[in-house]
Design a protein around this motif. Structure first.
Motif, PDB file in Angstrom:
ATOM      1  N   LEU A 233      51.352  39.447  34.903  1.00 22.72           N
ATOM      2  CA  LEU A 233      51.721  38.523  35.987  1.00 22.72           C
ATOM      3  C   LEU A 233      50.611  38.412  37.014  1.00 22.72           C
ATOM      4  CD1 LEU A 233      55.466  39.469  36.502  1.00 22.72           C
ATOM      5  CD2 LEU A 233      54.591  37.316  35.594  1.00 22.72           C
ATOM      6  N   LEU A 234      49.941  39.553  37.298  1.00 19.59           N
ATOM      7  CA  LEU A 234      48.823  39.485  38.260  1.00 19.59           C
ATOM      8  C   LEU A 234      47.687  38.622  37.722  1.00 19.59           C
ATOM      9  CD1 LEU A 234      48.713  43.202  39.508  1.00 19.59           C
ATOM     10  CD2 LEU A 234      49.357  41.171  40.828  1.00 19.59           C
ATOM     11  N   GLN A 235      47.442  38.755  36.425  1.00 18.49           N
ATOM     12  CA  GLN A 235      46.423  37.914  35.806  1.00 18.49           C
ATOM     13  C   GLN A 235      46.843  36.429  35.894  1.00 18.49           C
ATOM     14  OE1 GLN A 235      43.424  38.625  34.627  1.00 18.49           O
ATOM     15  NE2 GLN A 235      43.690  40.772  35.259  1.00 18.49           N
ATOM     16  N   ASN A 236      48.130  36.220  35.666  1.00 20.13           N
ATOM     17  CA  ASN A 236      48.655  34.852  35.753  1.00 20.13           C
ATOM     18  C   ASN A 236      48.525  34.303  37.185  1.00 20.13           C
ATOM     19  OD1 ASN A 236      49.860  32.552  34.736  1.00 20.13           O
ATOM     20  ND2 ASN A 236      51.898  33.206  35.352  1.00 20.13           N
ATOM     21  N   GLU A 237      48.772  35.237  38.161  1.00 24.62           N
ATOM     22  CA  GLU A 237      48.633  34.849  39.576  1.00 24.62           C
ATOM     23  C   GLU A 237      47.217  34.406  39.883  1.00 24.62           C
ATOM     24  OE1 GLU A 237      49.314  34.380  43.682  1.00 24.62           O
ATOM     25  OE2 GLU A 237      50.690  34.490  41.994  1.00 24.62           O
ATOM     26  N   LEU A 238      46.256  35.193  39.386  1.00 29.41           N
ATOM     27  CA  LEU A 238      44.838  34.849  39.618  1.00 29.41           C
ATOM     28  C   LEU A 238      44.486  33.532  38.936  1.00 29.41           C
ATOM     29  CD1 LEU A 238      43.203  38.385  39.112  1.00 29.41           C
ATOM     30  CD2 LEU A 238      43.545  37.159  41.275  1.00 29.41           C
ATOM     31  N   LEU A 239      45.038  33.348  37.751  1.00 29.76           N
ATOM     32  CA  LEU A 239      44.758  32.122  36.998  1.00 29.76           C
ATOM     33  C   LEU A 239      45.304  30.891  37.749  1.00 29.76           C
ATOM     34  CD1 LEU A 239      43.661  30.788  34.425  1.00 29.76           C
ATOM     35  CD2 LEU A 239      45.877  31.219  33.345  1.00 29.76           C
ATOM     36  N   ILE A 240      46.557  31.068  38.247  1.00 33.45           N
ATOM     37  CA  ILE A 240      47.182  29.939  38.981  1.00 33.45           C
ATOM     38  C   ILE A 240      46.376  29.594  40.234  1.00 33.45           C
ATOM     39  CG2 ILE A 240      49.211  29.282  40.351  1.00 33.45           C
ATOM     40  CD1 ILE A 240      50.895  30.855  38.320  1.00 33.45           C
ATOM     41  N   SER A 241      45.975  30.637  40.968  1.00 33.24           N
ATOM     42  CA  SER A 241      45.178  30.397  42.184  1.00 33.24           C
ATOM     43  C   SER A 241      43.874  29.692  41.850  1.00 33.24           C
ATOM     44  CB  SER A 241      44.903  31.714  42.910  1.00 33.24           C
ATOM     45  OG  SER A 241      46.102  32.292  43.339  1.00 33.24           O
ATOM     46  N   ASP A 242      43.241  30.151  40.773  1.00 35.56           N
ATOM     47  CA  ASP A 242      41.981  29.540  40.354  1.00 35.56           C
ATOM     48  C   ASP A 242      42.193  28.076  39.984  1.00 35.56           C
ATOM     49  OD1 ASP A 242      39.138  29.797  39.723  1.00 35.56           O
ATOM     50  OD2 ASP A 242      39.800  29.487  37.647  1.00 35.56           O
ATOM     51  N   GLN A 243      43.282  27.820  39.251  1.00 38.19           N
ATOM     52  CA  GLN A 243      43.586  26.444  38.875  1.00 38.19           C
ATOM     53  C   GLN A 243      43.852  25.573  40.114  1.00 38.19           C
ATOM     54  OE1 GLN A 243      46.824  26.919  36.125  1.00 38.19           O
ATOM     55  NE2 GLN A 243      45.488  26.860  34.326  1.00 38.19           N
ATOM     56  N   LEU A 244      44.571  26.123  41.100  1.00 35.42           N
ATOM     57  CA  LEU A 244      44.814  25.371  42.352  1.00 35.42           C
ATOM     58  C   LEU A 244      43.508  24.980  43.023  1.00 35.42           C
ATOM     59  CD1 LEU A 244      47.835  27.170  44.023  1.00 35.42           C
ATOM     60  CD2 LEU A 244      47.707  24.767  43.403  1.00 35.42           C
ATOM     61  N   ARG A 245      42.608  25.961  43.119  1.00 36.26           N
ATOM     62  CA  ARG A 245      41.327  25.687  43.777  1.00 36.26           C
ATOM     63  C   ARG A 245      40.527  24.649  42.998  1.00 36.26           C
ATOM     64  NH1 ARG A 245      41.802  31.214  45.025  1.00 36.26           N
ATOM     65  NH2 ARG A 245      40.775  31.835  43.093  1.00 36.26           N
ATOM     66  N   LYS A 246      40.569  24.753  41.662  1.00 36.51           N
ATOM     67  CA  LYS A 246      39.822  23.788  40.855  1.00 36.51           C
ATOM     68  C   LYS A 246      40.388  22.370  41.024  1.00 36.51           C
ATOM     69  CE  LYS A 246      38.112  26.860  37.207  1.00 36.51           C
ATOM     70  NZ  LYS A 246      38.183  27.189  35.775  1.00 36.51           N
TER      71      LYS A 246
END
Length: 813
Positions: A233-246
């Motif tokens: 889930l933490l990895q997913n959290e980082l992925l989601i944040s990265d996607q938001l920024r992109k």
């Protein structure tokens, strides 16, 4: 001067049109560019707004991520709620940003951001759940420790004996612990019946620990699973944040690209505007210079033409003056011998002649009269063209004028079978105000034409008054030859007749109707014509109507009876003839008269002689009428006592109000009649309102072809035989003396002497209505002329006076 047209107005018009077209074109281009620029500016503003919102969104997302990390670490419900609230705010911002974006791609990206935020919220919820499950292991460890402590004493157990905060356990752990506590409580005896042996207690505790350890082992296994899920889930959290920024970065980049494109477009629009304005200014400058050069060139030519026109105009005016002078001189030179011819023809006709000689004399007289009429027409036409016609406003009888002219002309054409009818409204039994001499000229020409061009039939004269509109209508209808429709306006032009044969058959100069039309217009009216060729013509004259407001006199020459109380009148006049006339009429009416030929003698005599009223001439040498009145008022010796002073003058340039303002009781214009003189005296002495305030001159209605009239002069005289001769002989003598003085003044170039003499001679000639001589004397008195011109006029005057005296001597004999 070359006959070239001026094209300046056309060139000015074309230049204005070119500049206007340039202005319209430039305005249109600038309007189009400004509209595009405004649209670009609006787009840039929208893009700037989008950039600002995206920046705010990114900033808030970073804040939300911080809240998410705090929520995960603290496992606090309050932090989680703050995170949820912030996430909802972000979604609202994303929805507002969606309203600003223009492409579907950007909208899709923003929707994906909302979706990622939702996923992130769900992910945090799962992490929070896993965190709660991890806390169950710690609770079990504590339960085992607490169980160990309980080995020394057994009693009724509670869930809190094993864990301080059982509500924080997971459902599974809490249910297992509850079952265990219940089991212990069932097997622990009361204190009163504590029959368990140590062995049994140990067995229970051992079993409990074994169970708890089993639970612990199961929990450890589950912990590994939860740790794995948490890391995922933490990895997913980082992925989601990265996607938001992109996603937001993509949106921001696209917006910045659009903004940059808008700014570039705006710069290009400004550049185009500058280019258009520059080109327009250059074109406008060159167009202005081009047309300015053309216009200046034409203006220079126009000034040259203007100068030539002014020179031509000056030459034309000089030629017109010369023509006027020539006509005047020739006319006067012709009239003098013509008068002699007419005079001697009349004398010849009165002598004993054979029929053949009488026929010759009659032809001579007829030709002379024709030439005289032609000369008079030429003089009248010249005066009208030069604007020298003077209009009088005198009371006269229109009824008498129309009847006299019509009957006089009828007598000339008595051999023609023409029925003359005259219909004049009764209202014209009263006198009207106007110029009888000019009106007589007009109707004489028109009625004369009616008789001339009518062989048989009728001539009908109607005179009507339009009281409401204040005008007179004089209609003269004949059954003569008529005038063709296309020639009807032509006959009013000078020296023009309806056709070539008119002059041969009927004669005439072609000036009569021209003079009549112009004269009617000068009088403030209009002359119109209706005619049917072969059937006749109708001339209609319309003139302003003004009735004479003076009361009618009971007699032609009223006599005022002052025998019971004789009044003394003082008469001052430098013209001895008029002085005698005025004195005679006053004597006839029982006045005592003190007469003086100069004002100074009158002032000296009045110091010792009482008087009742004064009649004084205005233009006198040394002391004129105005100065004479002033000295009367200022004198301390003369018993003036505001006695009435009546002015008598031949001047027409001063209004009656000027004389009244100076202190005169009234003014009498020369020539005058006894009736007018007596009426004025009576109105002043009896304090009546003067009835002739407009003008006191006598009516002058004699035919212009007649050289004089003694009618008004005879009114001054008694019926005694020889009275007229006694008056005229001194007049003839004094005139001859004045002619010598006048000639001396011209030869000596003494203009003052010329003017004084001419003024002194004028009144008596006015009194006998010698209009030709009066006009020459008026010119000598008032006009600015060279002494050469004065010499020419003097010769004409002398000849006219000699001719007049021949006629007077004939009448006296």
């Amino acid at each position: 001067m070359n006959n070239k047209k001026s094209y300046i107005p056309i060139k000015v018009l074309i230049s204005y049109l070119v500049l206007a077209a340039l202005f319209v074109g430039v305005s249109w281009f600038l309007y189009s560019e400004n509209r595009g620029f405004s649209e670009t500016e609006s787009k840039a503003a929208k893009e700037n707004n989008k950039i600002l919102k995206v920046s705010n969104l990114l900033s808030n997302i970073y804040k939300t991520e911080s809240l998410a990390r705090i929520t995960i670490q603290s496992d606090s419900e309050k932090d989680f709620k703050n995170y949820i609230s912030k996430t909802d705010s972000l979604k609202v911002e994303i929805d507002s940003l969606k309203l600003l974006v223009t492409t579907q791609y950007q909208i899709t990206l923003l929707d994906s951001v909302k979706l990622l935020l939702s996923k992130k919220t769900n992910n945090i919820k799962e992490l929070k759940s896993i965190k709660n499950k991890s806390n169950d292991e710690a609770a079990l460890k504590k339960a085992i420790n607490d169980l160990t402590k309980m080995e020394s004493s057994l009693r009724k157990l509670q869930l809190e004996d094993f864990i301080r905060h059982p509500e924080e356990l997971g459902n599974y752990q809490r249910n297992v612990l509850k079952k265990y506590v219940a089991y212990l409580n069932e097997n622990i005896p009361d204190d009163s019946t504590n029959t368990l042996s140590k062995k049994e207690s140990d067995s229970i505790i051992t079993v409990s620990k074994t169970l708890l350890n089993a639970v612990k082992n199961a929990t450890l296994k589950k912990k590994y699973t939860l740790n794995f899920e948490e890391n995922k889930l933490l990895q997913n959290e980082l992925l989601i944040s990265d996607q938001l920024r992109k996603v937001l970065s993509i949106i921001e980049t696209e917006i910045i690209r659009n903004t940059t494109r808008n700014y570039l477009e705006k710069e290009r629009s400004l550049k185009r505007n500058n280019q258009i304005v520059t080109i327009a200014a250059i074109l406008g400058l060159f167009s202005t210079l081009f047309f300015l050069i053309l216009i200046l060139n034409d203006f220079s030519k126009t000034q040259s033409y203007k100068k030539q026109l002014e020179e031509a105009n000056s030459t034309t005016k000089k030629l017109l003056r010369n023509r006027e002078q020539l006509i005047s001189t020739v006319s006067h030179d012709l009239k003098t011998p013509l008068n002699t011819i007419v005079g001697y023809t009349e004398l010849l006709g009165n002598s004993e002649l054979t029929k053949k000689q009488l026929y010759f004399a009659k032809n001579i007289k007829g030709s002379s009269e024709y030439i005289t009429k032609l000369i008079q027409d030429l003089l009248d036409f010249t005066q009208i063209e030069a604007g020298k016609i003077t209009i009088e406003k005198l009371p006269f009888s229109l009824y008498d004028v129309i009847n006299e002219v019509a009957k006089s002309i009828q007598s000339v054409y008595e051999q023609k079978p023409i029925h003359l009818s005259i219909d004049i409204e009764e209202v014209f039994q009263n006198k009207i105000i106007g110029d009888p001499f000019r009106l007589r000229q007009i109707v004489t020409n028109i009625i004369g034409n009616a008789f001339k061009f009518t062989s048989e039939g009728f001539i009908r004269i109607e005179v009507k008054a339009n009281i409401e509109n204040h005008f007179i209508t004089i209609k003269i209808e004949d059954s003569g030859i008529g005038i063709q429709e296309d020639k009807q306006q032509l006959i009013f032009e000078e020296f023009t007749q309806a056709n070539k044969n008119i002059e041969k058959i009927y004669g005439g100069t072609g000036l009569g109707l021209t003079i009549s039309k112009k004269m009617v217009e000068i009088l403030g009216g209009k002359l119109s014509l209706k005619s049917v060729y072969g059937k006749g013509s109708i001339f209609e004259i319309q003139l302003p109507l003004l009735f004479d407001s003076s009361p009618s006199s009971a007699s032609k020459n009223p006599v005022i009876d002052h025998s019971s109380n004789k009044l003394t009148a003082v008469v001052v006049d430098d013209d001895i003839n008029l002085l005698n006339l005025t004195t005679e009429i006053l004597h006839q009416n029982n006045f005592k008269v003190l007469s003086f030929s100069n004002a100074l003698a009158a002032l000296e005599a009045l110091e010792n002689n009482p008087f009742d009223f004064i009649i004084t001439d205005i233009q006198m040498p040394e002391i004129d009428g105005f100065l004479f009145l002033k000295k009367l008022k200022e004198s301390t010796i003369i018993n003036f006592d505001k006695k009435p002073v009546i002015a008598m003058t031949g001047r027409t340039d001063l209004e009656r109000e000027i004389y009244i303002k100076a202190g005169f009781a009234d003014v009498i214009r020369k020539p005058y009649s006894p009736k007018i003189l007596l009426e004025i005296i009576d109105s002043i002495l009896n304090n009546n309102e003067s009835h002739t305030s407009t003008n006191h001159a006598i009516e002058q209605g004699e035919d212009s072809t007649k050289k004089y009239s003694l009618t008004s002069l005879k009114l001054f005289l008694s019926n005694e035989e020889g009275a007229l001769k006694e008056l005229l002989l001194p007049f003839i003598t004094s005139t001859k003396e004045n002619l010598v003085v006048l000639e001396d003044g011209i030869s000596e170039k003494d203009i003052l002497k010329v003017r004084e003499t001419a003024h002194r001679m004028g009144p008596m000639f006015k009194q006998i209505e010698a209009h030709e001589i009066v006009q020459i004397l008026s010119d000598l008195e008032l006009k600015e002329s060279s002494f050469e011109e004065l010499g020419v006029k003097f010769k004409i005057l002398k000849t006219a006076i000699v001719s007049l005296f021949l006629l007077l001597e004939k009448e006296l004999n």
